[in-house]
Each structure stands twice: as structure tokens, then as C-alpha cells.
Design an enzyme around this catalytic site. Sequence first.
Site, PDB file in Angstrom:
ATOM      1  N   PRO A 142      -0.056   5.694  -3.313  1.00  9.16           N
ATOM      2  CA  PRO A 142       1.324   6.096  -3.007  1.00  9.16           C
ATOM      3  C   PRO A 142       1.981   5.064  -2.087  1.00  9.16           C
ATOM      4  CG  PRO A 142      -0.215   7.902  -2.629  1.00  9.16           C
ATOM      5  CD  PRO A 142      -1.035   6.671  -2.867  1.00  9.16           C
ATOM      6  N   GLU A 143       3.197   4.660  -2.426  1.00  6.43           N
ATOM      7  CA  GLU A 143       3.936   3.680  -1.619  1.00  6.43           C
ATOM      8  C   GLU A 143       5.110   4.386  -0.938  1.00  6.43           C
ATOM      9  OE1 GLU A 143       4.697   0.116  -3.964  1.00  6.43           O
ATOM     10  OE2 GLU A 143       2.992   0.570  -5.243  1.00  6.43           O
TER      11      GLU A 143
END
Length: 272
Positions: A2-3
Site C-alpha cells: 500500500p502506498e
Amino acid sequence: MPELPEVETIKRDIESSLIDHKILDVWTDWGKMLKSDPETFKKAVVGKKFGSVGRRAKLLIFHVDSIPLVTHLKLSGRLLYRNQKDPIDKFTHVVLKLDKDKELRFADMRKFGWMRVLKDEGELDELLSEFGIEPFTPEFTLENFSRILKSRKTAIKPLLMDQSQIAGVGNIYADESLWCARIHPLRPANSLSEEEIKDLFSCIQDSLRSGIKDRGTSVDMYLDLFGQKGEHEKNLKIFRRDGSPCPRCGSEVKKIRVGGRGTHFCPSCQKR
Ligand SMILES: [Zn+2]
């Protein structure tokens, strides 16, 4: 992993659901994810209420009463807000049992994710000081961005992903931003022209903003707080599109490895 857009989506979900819930108990079958002995963790959080939540880089920063509680989802972590009687989610290794028959589950297939109680704001400041400029804050200016690029000979893509320089950009949004700005991922950072720096600066913000708008990208494990996939995959221009035509020029999208990471680019639009 996840960014920024995925973690920001979860943060917003938390604001709409978790705040004011009281923690009644903690369960874990993988104490390492708590970065401390589970009993110590439990003692620190049980009886406390979720207050504010924030995000810095890819970290979620909760406050339970006044104590900072920090979470990193790493490669495959998921935070899930569930009813206690809902079927257990796969790979759940930590559960915070909450009032009103709810619970917060921390599921992680790879078990690299973590949730850590900090002593105080001082320890939090120290932890956050290792991160670079944060997109969407006043310090993310063209001037600051330009200074980072001009002082480094390293390839541009790994620099964009270096959390100590620019916070929150990972593999997906680095590829998307570089395609948007027509810059080859292996170009030395200090070789970019003023014009290219300006384009890349805008493209990073546009790519991240578009990811947030679609509630994140679920190409791998990512799910939001309610267990739903993000919608951004359909709007990706280049990431994991190798073998397909470039949406801008029709040339075949290629995949190479840069800094150990699968990297997607268009050899016609992004010349070396
Ligand atoms: Zn192209």
C-alpha cells in the site's frame, strides 16, 4: 505494498468509523507484529479510546487517548473494521476488540506489517523525522522537489521511492508518474531539465490524487478498512501493462528491473 493513496484511503475510512471506539481487549497469534511483548501492548491500549488518526508517508498514526499507536502495513497488511461475529478474515494475526460489538483486525499474509505503541510524542517525532517531504503539504514545493533531484546522480525511479526524500510514493505511483512526465525510470535524477522536473512534480501529485479518488489500487493484497478493493487498477496507464500498447503512443509497454523492482515504461514516450 500500500502506498500513499491506499494508506490515505484507510485513514479516511478510520475517521468515519473507528474514532471514539474503546479498546476492550487484544488478541494475537503473532506477537512480533506488535513490536513488543503482547502483554505490554495490551496493558498500554486496553480501556483507551481511538482519538485522532493521521498519516505520514505510508504510516498510519492513531492516538488512543493520548498515546501514539503507529501502524505500517508493509507488503501485504490489511486493517479491517468488522463486527465481532463476522467470519474471520484470512491471515488475521492481531485483533483489537472494541465496544459496540466491533473489532479492528490486522491481517497480513507476509507478516511484515506492524502495530506499535510509542511512549510519547517525542518518540513519535523521532520516528517521523526519518521521512522526507510529504506530498500535499506546504513543504512539497517545486523548489524543494527540484533541490532533491538536482543533488543526486542516482536513477530517478529509486529516488522517487526513497522514503527519506519523498514520502509515500512506491512502485505503482512512481511508474505512473514517470510515464505521465515522459521520463525514463533510469535517467540520472540530476539530468532532468527544469521543464521535466516541473512536469514530474505535477505528475506525482496528479497520480497520487487520482489514486486517492479511486480509493487505491488493488493489484496485490490491498483492501480498504471495510474489506473492499480499490478502483484505481482500471485507470493505471503503465503499471503492469507490459505487452499492451502505450495509451499515449501505441508502442508496446516494456518491463525492466530497476533497483530490484519490476518497472514499466514506454520506450517511445520515455527515452533514455
Ligand atoms: Zn508511449
